[in-house]
Design an enzyme around this catalytic site. Structure first.
Site, PDB file in Angstrom:
ATOM      1  N   GLY A  38       0.852  -1.188   0.000  1.00 45.88           N
ATOM      2  CA  GLY A  38       0.000   0.000   0.000  1.00 45.88           C
ATOM      3  C   GLY A  38       0.877   1.222   0.000  1.00 45.88           C
ATOM      4  O   GLY A  38       2.046   1.151   0.383  1.00 45.88           O
ATOM      5  N   ASN A  40       2.421   4.964   0.988  1.00 47.58           N
ATOM      6  CA  ASN A  40       2.856   5.461   2.290  1.00 47.58           C
ATOM      7  C   ASN A  40       1.655   5.996   3.059  1.00 47.58           C
ATOM      8  O   ASN A  40       0.767   6.607   2.483  1.00 47.58           O
ATOM      9  CB  ASN A  40       3.888   6.581   2.125  1.00 47.58           C
ATOM     10  CG  ASN A  40       5.212   6.056   1.594  1.00 47.58           C
ATOM     11  OD1 ASN A  40       5.528   4.874   1.771  1.00 47.58           O
ATOM     12  ND2 ASN A  40       5.972   6.901   0.949  1.00 47.58           N
ATOM     13  N   GLY A  43      -1.535   2.779   6.405  1.00 48.66           N
ATOM     14  CA  GLY A  43      -1.891   2.102   7.653  1.00 48.66           C
ATOM     15  C   GLY A  43      -1.106   0.815   7.887  1.00 48.66           C
ATOM     16  O   GLY A  43      -1.402   0.069   8.818  1.00 48.66           O
ATOM     17  N   LYS A  44      -0.097   0.567   7.076  1.00 48.63           N
ATOM     18  CA  LYS A  44       0.649  -0.697   7.150  1.00 48.63           C
ATOM     19  C   LYS A  44       1.395  -0.836   8.479  1.00 48.63           C
ATOM     20  O   LYS A  44       1.273  -1.858   9.167  1.00 48.63           O
ATOM     21  CB  LYS A  44       1.661  -0.790   5.978  1.00 48.63           C
ATOM     22  CG  LYS A  44       1.028  -0.580   4.601  1.00 48.63           C
ATOM     23  CD  LYS A  44       2.013  -0.792   3.462  1.00 48.63           C
ATOM     24  CE  LYS A  44       3.177   0.181   3.412  1.00 48.63           C
ATOM     25  NZ  LYS A  44       2.822   1.591   3.136  1.00 48.63           N
ATOM     26  N   GLU A 171       9.568  -3.232   6.207  1.00 48.56           N
ATOM     27  CA  GLU A 171      10.556  -2.841   5.188  1.00 48.56           C
ATOM     28  C   GLU A 171      11.989  -3.184   5.579  1.00 48.56           C
ATOM     29  O   GLU A 171      12.819  -2.310   5.779  1.00 48.56           O
ATOM     30  CB  GLU A 171      10.447  -1.336   4.907  1.00 48.56           C
ATOM     31  CG  GLU A 171       9.179  -1.002   4.160  1.00 48.56           C
ATOM     32  CD  GLU A 171       9.135   0.458   3.776  1.00 48.56           C
ATOM     33  OE1 GLU A 171      10.172   0.977   3.325  1.00 48.56           O
ATOM     34  OE2 GLU A 171       8.077   1.064   3.916  1.00 48.56           O
TER      35      GLU A 171
END
Lengths: 286, 272
Positions: A38, A40, A43-44, A171
């Site tokens: 998704g 930036n 809501g990740k 990440e």
């Protein structure tokens, strides 16, 4: 068995004007390798923070709905107790550094020391992990004197060493070169084979395509797609959510537009080599 | 004329690690160069040498044909803007406005109206128009990276060094970054970009420098570099996905993009 279960979860950080997660429902089975994608601020990372209990326990803010991890009600469980179940690798590896240890070896031991693991076992586990991640040569270096790529490997090591059943990895490859990225994905793949559950936030969509079983697409605090990697990552609608498709999928869509009868849109080089290669042979005498 | 020139530059860290050996490199005004290579190849060391954060053990670093030896980092920085790999190493002010105008306000070299004009221009390019009063630490990592890019844009240096600007960027941020590269090129700025994203290189660069073991092992167009498998192997890099696929299925020509792939496929006899 479901190891993570979110029901109708909405959450807002205290500093935020609008909800950061909206009515999220998510069930994760033990041993799954899920990638969260998704744009930036979709809501990740907040999703990770809810699963590891930092939202709301650390960040405060308002959470509604229910969150269960390994059968524990996260809202009624302290972060310290959850840390046995859930490991979190920070987005910015420079932030993960404890700042209180003088060598990489001690830095990686730090979490185990805090959990009260016997000394002998700490040595064994740290030795195993630094060899696994190929960072034994960094053992005596100062944690603040590492390159971006080295720092990221150390951050990953210091979580893997705790052997949590669930890994949240935000990440992990942003500072890594292509080979380092490949190594990290292979490590996650290996952890999966050991039965670990992994939730990975990642922008490198071509790698996600190669390794993840299931992909969750988030946008504006909601889960807007959830399904097998091959299905989610071949859908051009992803572009509207600010997420790129794997290079081979973009190519496949283009070739199809030009009239090539591709049955499936490939998401990896292996798939593309098979499907496009087969068509070439059918084309006759090429 | 060269905007930046490194002549026989060597550098060894105090702990004895020889990071660069006899490096020769130059970049002209308005030129965009991508620097690729594995972690530890010497990319960031080279960047730090160009703006004086590190000083060469041997050789010369010239900016606008002037030797930088003996000049302060502050003096070199007016001509060479460096965007760090980690934005948090760089940000030290409470608002975006204060942060990105810091150097200009400190130097008193720029009229206030001109500062405001540059702020508006830079924030618009970075997709942060109107966010002057926001605290950089209330933003995501990716936005903080753009704050540091704006700081450099505001100084309008002749050379810009971007250290891994693609890390952690989504599609929209990637496009913004690509716009900024174009903007700099149009202004005649020399741009040196360190990156691990080969697709980003294919889309945006005509010249690619490959570093390995503290030296430049190749310098050429993306087509030359990405189809030189020996160089890629030595640098522990891989071909861009589309090139790798083309090679795998034996497509003729040195394909780099989806467009070229489609053309090569048509050309190879398949009727579409």
């Amino acid at each position: 068995m479901a190891c993570i279960e979110l029901k109708q979860v909405s959450y807002r950080y205290p500093t935020s004007k609008t909800a950061n997660l909206k009515e999220v429902n998510l069930t994760v089975e033990s041993g799954e390798f899920i990638a969260v994608i998704g744009r930036n601020e979709a809501g990740k990372t907040t999703l990770c923070n809810v699963i590891r209990g930092f939202a709301p326990h650390f960040y405060q803010g308002k959470l509604s709905g229910s969150v269960h991890v390994n059968g524990k009600d996260v809202l009624r469980t302290e972060i310290g107790d959850l840390s046995w179940d859930v490991g979190y690798v920070f987005q910015n590896p420079f932030n993960q550094n404890s700042g209180v240890k003088a060598t990489v070896y001690e830095e990686i031991s730090y979490g185990l020391e805090n959990l009260g693991i016997p000394r002998r076992e700490i040595f064994d586990r740290v030795d195993e992990v630094i060899n696994l991640l190929g960072i034994a040569y960094l053992a005596d270096k100062h944690p603040m004197k590492l390159s971006g790529g080295q720092c990221q490997r150390v951050a990953l090591a210091s979580i893997i060493v705790m052997e949590p059943a669930i890994l949240l990895i935000d990440e992990p490859t942003s500072q890594l070169d292509p080979k380092g990225t490949e190594d990290v994905f292979k490590i996650i793949d290996m952890l999966k084979k050991k039965g670990k559950t992994t939730i990975l936030v990642e922008h490198k969509i071509d790698r996600v395509a190669e390794y993840a079983d299931r992909v969750i697409l988030m946008d504006e605090g909601r889960i807007v797609r959830d399904g097998p990697a091959a299905q989610i990552l071949s859908d051009p609608a992803l572009l509207e959510y600010g997420v790129t498709l794997p290079q081979t999928a973009l190519l496949g869509l283009r070739l199809r537009e030009e009239g090539l009868p591709l049955e499936r849109i490939p998401i990896t080089i292996d798939q593309a080599a098979v499907s496009i290669g087969a068509l070439r042979k059918e084309g006759g005498g090429i | 004329m060269k905007a930046l020139e490194l002549k026989g530059v060597s550098f060894t860290y105090p702990n004895g690690f020889k990071a660069l050996g006899k490096l020769d490199f130059s970049i002209a005004p308005g030129e965009k160069v991508a620097v690729i290579g594995e972690n530890g190849a010497g990319k960031t060391t080279m960047a730090k040498l160009t703006n004086g954060l590190l000083r060469p053990g041997a050789g010369q670093v010239l900016v606008n044909s002037e030797d930088t030896a003996g000049k302060t980092v502050a003096a070199i920085s007016r001509h060479v803007g460096y965007v760090f790999q980690n934005p948090d190493d760089q940000i030290c002010n409470q608002t975006i406005y204060k942060e990105i105008t810091y150097t200009l306000r400190y130097n008193k070299s720029c009229a206030p109206e001109e500062i405001d004009r540059r702020v508006k221009e830079a924030l618009a390019l970075a997709g942060m128009a109107g966010m002057e009063e926001v605290n950089p630490y209330d933003l995501s990592f990716s936005h903080r990276k753009f704050v540091t890019i704006c700081s450099v844009l505001l100084q309008e240096p002749e050379v810009v060094l971007l250290d891994e600007p693609t890390a952690g960027q989504d599609l929209a941020c990637m496009r913004r970054l690509e716009n900024i590269l174009d903007h700099l090129q149009k202004k005649g700025t020399a741009v040196l970009t360190i990156t691990h994203d080969m697709e980003f290189v294919v889309r945006n660069f005509q010249r690619v420098v490959v570093m390995a073991h503290g030296g430049i092992i190749s310098d050429g167009t993306p087509r030359e570099i990405f189809w030189n498998l020996d160089v890629l192997r030595e640098a522990a890099l891989h071909q861009p996905y589309i090139s790798a696929l083309a090679r795998r299925i034996g497509l003729p020509g040195k394909v780099l993009t989806a467009e070229e792939f489609a053309a090569a496929l048509r050309g190879s006899g398949r009727t579409l």
